[in-house]
Design a protein around this motif. Structure first.
Motif, mmCIF file in Angstrom:
data_model
loop_
_atom_site.group_PDB
_atom_site.id
_atom_site.type_symbol
_atom_site.label_atom_id
_atom_site.label_comp_id
_atom_site.label_asym_id
_atom_site.label_seq_id
_atom_site.Cartn_x
_atom_site.Cartn_y
_atom_site.Cartn_z
ATOM 1 N N ILE A 16 0.898 -1.149 -0.031
ATOM 2 C CA ILE A 16 0.261 0.074 0.002
ATOM 3 C C ILE A 16 0.896 1.326 -0.021
ATOM 4 C CG2 ILE A 16 -1.608 1.298 1.456
ATOM 5 C CD1 ILE A 16 -2.892 -1.273 2.349
ATOM 6 N N LEU A 17 1.938 1.425 0.756
ATOM 7 C CA LEU A 17 2.983 2.471 0.922
ATOM 8 C C LEU A 17 3.467 2.710 -0.577
ATOM 9 C CD1 LEU A 17 4.655 1.914 4.271
ATOM 10 C CD2 LEU A 17 3.023 3.645 3.516
ATOM 11 N N VAL A 18 3.895 1.630 -1.199
ATOM 12 C CA VAL A 18 4.450 1.870 -2.517
ATOM 13 C C VAL A 18 3.294 2.397 -3.697
ATOM 14 C CG1 VAL A 18 5.535 0.635 -4.607
ATOM 15 C CG2 VAL A 18 6.034 -0.133 -2.045
ATOM 16 N N GLY A 19 1.978 1.857 -3.515
ATOM 17 C CA GLY A 19 1.045 2.263 -4.354
ATOM 18 C C GLY A 19 0.729 3.798 -4.019
ATOM 19 N N MET A 20 0.894 4.318 -2.673
ATOM 20 C CA MET A 20 0.472 5.433 -2.240
ATOM 21 C C MET A 20 1.537 6.411 -2.827
ATOM 22 S SD MET A 20 -0.877 4.778 1.712
ATOM 23 C CE MET A 20 -0.731 6.531 2.157
ATOM 24 N N SER A 21 2.609 5.995 -2.692
ATOM 25 C CA SER A 21 3.790 6.731 -3.141
ATOM 26 C C SER A 21 3.803 7.031 -4.701
ATOM 27 C CB SER A 21 5.441 6.088 -2.786
ATOM 28 O OG SER A 21 5.302 5.865 -1.539
ATOM 29 N N SER A 22 3.449 6.177 -5.335
ATOM 30 C CA SER A 22 3.249 6.174 -6.801
ATOM 31 C C SER A 22 2.143 7.005 -7.227
ATOM 32 C CB SER A 22 3.044 4.789 -7.467
ATOM 33 O OG SER A 22 4.083 3.968 -7.291
ATOM 34 N N MET A 23 0.985 7.103 -6.402
ATOM 35 C CA MET A 23 -0.310 7.873 -6.829
ATOM 36 C C MET A 23 0.291 9.237 -6.231
ATOM 37 S SD MET A 23 -3.784 8.222 -4.959
ATOM 38 C CE MET A 23 -4.401 6.632 -5.562
ATOM 39 N N LEU A 24 0.860 9.745 -5.313
ATOM 40 C CA LEU A 24 1.379 11.140 -4.945
ATOM 41 C C LEU A 24 2.428 11.646 -5.852
ATOM 42 C CD1 LEU A 24 1.701 10.870 -1.050
ATOM 43 C CD2 LEU A 24 -0.041 12.034 -2.325
ATOM 44 N N ALA A 25 3.332 10.650 -6.410
ATOM 45 C CA ALA A 25 4.172 11.131 -7.247
ATOM 46 C C ALA A 25 3.349 11.575 -8.738
ATOM 47 C CB ALA A 25 5.133 10.040 -7.711
ATOM 48 N N ALA A 26 2.451 10.713 -9.253
ATOM 49 C CA ALA A 26 1.596 11.028 -10.215
ATOM 50 C C ALA A 26 0.899 12.330 -10.218
ATOM 51 C CB ALA A 26 0.806 9.806 -10.758
ATOM 52 N N VAL A 27 0.101 12.235 -8.986
ATOM 53 C CA VAL A 27 -0.690 13.701 -8.723
ATOM 54 C C VAL A 27 0.084 14.872 -8.708
ATOM 55 C CG1 VAL A 27 -2.566 14.619 -7.091
ATOM 56 C CG2 VAL A 27 -2.577 12.197 -7.479
ATOM 57 N N VAL A 28 1.095 14.898 -8.004
ATOM 58 C CA VAL A 28 1.954 16.323 -7.891
ATOM 59 C C VAL A 28 2.940 16.619 -9.299
ATOM 60 C CG1 VAL A 28 1.832 15.980 -5.383
ATOM 61 C CG2 VAL A 28 3.975 15.331 -6.810
ATOM 62 N N THR A 29 3.291 15.606 -10.189
ATOM 63 C CA THR A 29 4.054 16.058 -11.219
ATOM 64 C C THR A 29 3.470 16.400 -12.380
ATOM 65 O OG1 THR A 29 4.263 13.674 -11.455
ATOM 66 C CG2 THR A 29 6.106 14.586 -10.021
ATOM 67 N N ASP A 30 4.085 16.681 -13.421
ATOM 68 C CA ASP A 30 3.273 17.072 -14.626
ATOM 69 C C ASP A 30 4.168 16.522 -15.920
ATOM 70 O OD1 ASP A 30 5.641 18.482 -14.770
ATOM 71 O OD2 ASP A 30 4.951 20.483 -14.016
ATOM 72 N N HIS A 31 4.425 15.364 -15.723
ATOM 73 C CA HIS A 31 4.771 14.399 -16.731
ATOM 74 C C HIS A 31 4.044 13.284 -17.435
ATOM 75 C CE1 HIS A 31 8.653 16.531 -15.942
ATOM 76 N NE2 HIS A 31 9.155 16.364 -17.221
ATOM 77 N N TRP A 32 2.739 13.744 -17.417
ATOM 78 C CA TRP A 32 1.637 12.631 -17.954
ATOM 79 C C TRP A 32 2.026 12.239 -19.334
ATOM 80 C CZ3 TRP A 32 -3.038 10.580 -15.204
ATOM 81 C CH2 TRP A 32 -2.845 10.696 -13.692
ATOM 82 N N ALA A 33 2.016 13.417 -19.977
ATOM 83 C CA ALA A 33 1.902 13.342 -21.470
ATOM 84 C C ALA A 33 2.863 14.349 -22.123
ATOM 85 C CB ALA A 33 0.706 13.195 -22.454
ATOM 86 N N VAL A 34 3.628 13.876 -23.060
ATOM 87 C CA VAL A 34 4.620 14.826 -23.932
ATOM 88 C C VAL A 34 3.974 15.052 -25.090
ATOM 89 C CG1 VAL A 34 6.834 15.300 -24.640
ATOM 90 C CG2 VAL A 34 6.383 14.195 -22.613
ATOM 91 N N LEU A 35 3.660 16.355 -25.527
ATOM 92 C CA LEU A 35 3.222 16.697 -26.963
ATOM 93 C C LEU A 35 4.415 17.579 -27.808
ATOM 94 C CD1 LEU A 35 -0.187 18.089 -25.556
ATOM 95 C CD2 LEU A 35 0.402 15.968 -26.420
ATOM 96 N N SER A 36 4.212 17.137 -29.006
ATOM 97 C CA SER A 36 5.193 17.842 -29.871
ATOM 98 C C SER A 36 4.705 18.116 -31.192
ATOM 99 C CB SER A 36 6.283 16.853 -30.047
ATOM 100 O OG SER A 36 6.256 15.659 -30.650
#
Length: 228
Positions: A16-36
């Motif tokens: 669960i801690l690993v999953g929570m860390s992954s979720m927090l990293a996804a929510v607070v960062t801005d590298h979901w998609a790269v457009l060109s």
């Protein structure tokens, strides 16, 4: 809580801690998609972008060699001038044209709101797991499992909304973007979905009542009848 049950809960808590860390990293960062955009010629500047739930970053990249995989601008790791702006999700007043498409704001509002629900369910599940270690409180494992499962479902819905957002961006004639790929924040969100769903199901299974090994256990555990 039995010792064997407590050990299983502790192991599940690590996942669960690993999953929570992954979720927090996804929510607070801005590298979901790269457009060109399309690159017409070498020795020119092109503008790539990457974004997340809260912020869009555009980067001016000077192209000195052709991309062997296509005609896109990038990779985003190349040096260049960077300009980031936060989305005005919850503010009223003049509409900002996010991604140069007004309706794009609606997608990001939906994805961000669903991600917030996911964090809320995750906090409730964590509290239930912590309190379940108290004497006679193992029944809290069931709602904990459901909360973590709900958190996983919310984050995967947010992922799908972002996928539709990117698709709309690429298909729109009002934008310069023609190519895209999902980045590491998107991977973190998918990983958190898998880990939280599995952890939620595991907690539900751990909290299930003990099943007798044979029919005689139930009879032997029953209190004898008293004669008046």
């Amino acid at each position: 809580m039995f010792e064997e049950q407590a050990t299983k809960v502790k192991i599940t808590s690590v996942v669960i801690l690993v999953g929570m860390s992954s979720m927090l990293a996804a929510v607070v960062t801005d590298h979901w998609a790269v457009l060109s955009p399309r690159v017409e010629k070498l020795n020119a500047t092109c503008e790539a972008a990457h974004f997340g739930l809260w912020r869009l970053c555009k980067k001016s990249i000077f192209i000195v060699e052709e991309d062997p995989q296509g005609k896109g601008c990038g990779p985003i790791s190349l040096p260049g001038a960077k300009n980031c702006s936060y989305f005005k999700h919850f503010t009223s007043g003049e509409e900002a044209e996010v991604f140069e498409v007004k309706t794009q704001k609606e997608y990001n509002i939906s994805a961000a709101a669903i991600a917030i629900f996911s964090l809320f369910f995750m906090i409730l599940g964590t509290l239930c797991v912590i309190f379940s270690f108290g004497k006679g409180r193992d029944y809290l494992l069931r709602p904990a499992g459901m909360f973590f499962a709900f958190a996983g479902l919310c984050i995967i819905i947010s992922v799908e909304v972002m996928r539709q957002s990117v698709k709309r961006m690429i298909d729109s004639d009002e934008t310069i973007w023609i190519e895209y790929h999902y980045s590491w924040s998107f991977t973190c969100a998918c990983a958190s979905f898998t880990l939280l769903i599995l952890s939620g199901v595991a907690l539900l299974l751990i909290s299930m009542p003990h099943m007798p090994r044979n029919p005689w256990e139930t009879c032997m555990d029953a209190e004898p009848d008293t004669l008046d």
